[in-house]
Design an enzyme around this catalytic site. Structure first.
Site, short mmCIF file in Angstrom:
data_model
loop_
_atom_site.label_atom_id
_atom_site.label_comp_id
_atom_site.label_asym_id
_atom_site.label_seq_id
_atom_site.Cartn_x
_atom_site.Cartn_y
_atom_site.Cartn_z
N PHE A 139 8.66 53.45 3.87
CA PHE A 139 7.41 53.17 4.58
C PHE A 139 6.67 52.05 3.87
O PHE A 139 6.37 52.15 2.68
CB PHE A 139 6.49 54.40 4.66
CG PHE A 139 5.23 54.12 5.43
CD1 PHE A 139 5.22 54.18 6.82
CD2 PHE A 139 4.06 53.75 4.78
CE1 PHE A 139 4.07 53.88 7.54
CE2 PHE A 139 2.91 53.45 5.49
CZ PHE A 139 2.91 53.52 6.87
N ASP A 226 7.52 48.37 -4.12
CA ASP A 226 6.28 48.82 -3.47
C ASP A 226 5.75 50.02 -4.25
O ASP A 226 6.28 51.12 -4.16
CB ASP A 226 6.61 49.18 -2.01
CG ASP A 226 5.39 49.68 -1.23
OD1 ASP A 226 4.35 49.96 -1.86
OD2 ASP A 226 5.50 49.80 0.01
N LYS A 255 -3.50 51.82 -2.57
CA LYS A 255 -4.04 53.19 -2.62
C LYS A 255 -4.92 53.55 -3.82
O LYS A 255 -6.13 53.50 -3.73
CB LYS A 255 -2.90 54.19 -2.45
CG LYS A 255 -2.32 54.16 -1.02
CD LYS A 255 -1.55 55.41 -0.67
CE LYS A 255 -1.27 55.51 0.82
NZ LYS A 255 -0.14 54.75 1.34
C1 LIG Z 1 0.32 53.85 2.36
C2 LIG Z 1 1.43 52.95 2.04
C3 LIG Z 1 1.47 51.65 2.53
C4 LIG Z 1 0.46 51.12 3.52
O1 LIG Z 1 -0.81 51.06 2.96
P1 LIG Z 1 -2.09 50.86 3.94
O2 LIG Z 1 -3.22 50.69 2.99
O3 LIG Z 1 -2.18 52.09 4.77
O4 LIG Z 1 -1.83 49.66 4.74
C5 LIG Z 1 2.51 50.84 2.13
N1 LIG Z 1 3.46 51.27 1.29
C6 LIG Z 1 3.45 52.51 0.79
C7 LIG Z 1 4.51 52.93 -0.17
C8 LIG Z 1 2.45 53.40 1.16
O5 LIG Z 1 2.47 54.65 0.69
#
Ligand SMILES: *Cc1c(COP(=O)(O)O)cnc(C)c1O
Length: 404
Positions: A139, A226, A255
């Protein structure tokens, strides 16, 4: 366990676009790892705003710092130097061992910037149609490019045509990565979460991280990790890949970085630090003084209060207590993750547990249908972890017995 008090609010939000299946709860305030709803019912928060509220709610050191900043400057635009950007960037560089930082506001923006970096890295080498390796169950966000990189058909459904230039491979299989890229001169980067969050708390093994690093070096690809969810101390290291003793070339963050104030960042190593020049990328809100102050203070407080060590201590305690309580329970599969990023996998869909836990005063989430995700604030105590177990485990056992 005390009797469940169903949470409920009458008012829906008819003017808010219906993009989330929300619980019938409206929260009014919080303190530490506890929040209260508008009816006065209290909840232990094991979700932390989805791994965002690093310092819990109403943190006594964070709140005055943010109030101070709001009274000075909230936003100025990137037409001027923002000294706090340099402060936060220098800190992230020191913690990661990388070289420089681009600031934005969200996770998908950080990933979008990483994807643009990878493509330009390719174009600068004369590759006209660069391709990026991504993973099953990944994701990366919900913009058109990041949802294309995401490995979940539900996220993509209805939004085609997807962005091209992605090659998808399974997790933790270096031979599959090699096979999928053999003889392909257009590959420019490998992009994955060190621990998948939305995909069900699936870790890349330390061995795989090392193998991927080596392959990227041999083939002159960017290794892009990521760390939007698993980074910022959650696993007990600043960044989850650090457990494997490697460094990425590109690391998107978001986050937990601003403890709830929207802050995103892309941290780049030497191979990626000078790909963008003026005009290549930007965002109006990225790096604004309030966001930067939130990042600087979050890290300062984490260091002062030893929150990395706390994530390991409380995470290990929570994991052991869950394992003890669920051992031998029919339908309990396994506990995954590291530190305060834990997933409890069951043998059947368990989305129903989110509402039942809330009725019993506990906030959690379920990802990938069958995985209970616990990503609380890093200030959580072992007593609070015990409370999670005391509320959650009976609910798990009950659910697993139903229609068994
Ligand atoms: C939440 C998340 C995203 C997206 O972040 P947003 O601030 O919601 O755009 C991307 N990568 C990972 C691994 C995530 O957990």
């Amino acid at each position: 366990m005390t009797a469940a008090v169903p949470c409920y609010i009458e008012a829906a939000s008819p003017h808010v676009m219906n993009t989330y299946a929300r619980l019938p709860i409206a929260l009014s305030h919080g303190q530490g790892c506890r929040v209260w709803d508008v009816n006065g019912k209290s909840y232990l928060d094991a979700l932390g705003g989805i791994a965002v509220n690093t310092l819990g709610h109403n943190h006594p050191k964070l709140v005055p710092a943010l109030q101070d900043q709001i009274g000075k400057l909230i936003h100025t635009s990137n037409y001027y130097h923002v000294p706090l950007q340099e402060t936060l960037a220098a800190k992230l560089v020191a913690l990661s061992g990388l070289e420089n930082v681009f600031f934005c506001s969200t996770g998908l923006e950080a990933n979008e910037a990483a994807l643009k970096l990878a493509r330009k890295f390719g174009h600068d080498k004369g590759i006209e149609k660069p391709e990026i390796v991504v993973y099953e169950k990944a994701f990366h966000g919900r913009s058109i490019a990041t949802l294309s990189a995401t490995g979940n058909p539900k996220v993509q459904a209805g939004f085609g045509p997807l962005v091209e230039g992605f090659i998808r491979v399974p997790l933790n299989n270096i031979e599959a990565l090699k096979a999928a890229t053999t003889g392909n001169p257009n590959v420019v980067a490998v992009f994955f979460e060190a621990i998948q969050g939305e995909g069900g708390v699936n870790s890349m093994t330390d061995e795989y991280l090392q193998q991927a690093r080596k392959l990227c070096d041999e083939r002159d690809w960017l290794l892009m990790i990521d760390e939007v969810q698993c980074g910022m101390g959650r696993t007990g290291k600043w960044f989850a890949h650090q457990w494997a003793g490697i460094k990425p070339d590109v690391m998107p963050l978001a986050k937990g970085l601003g403890s709830g104030v929207p802050v995103g960042a892309v941290v780049a190593g030497p191979k990626a630090a000078h790909i963008f020049g003026p005009g290549n990328h930007g965002t109006t809100f990225g790096g604004n003084p309030l966001a930067m102050r939130a990042g600087v203070e979050t890290i300062r407080i984490m260091e002062e209060d030893g929150l990395l060590a706390n994530a390991v201590k409380v995470g290990d305690h929570l994991r052991a207590a869950l394992a003890r309580e669920l051992a031998g329970v029919e339908g309990f599969q396994e506990i995954r993750g590291r530190g305060l990023m834990l997933g409890v996998e069951l043998s059947k869909p368990c989305g129903e547990l989110v509402k039942r836990a809330a009725d019993n005063g506990l906030l959690i989430s379920v990802t990938a249908d069958t995985v209970i995700r616990l990503v609380p604030s890093l200030i959580m105590t072992t007593a609070e972890a015990d409370e999670i177990v005391a509320i959650l485990c009976p609910l798990i056992k009950l659910l697993l017995k139903e229609n068994a």
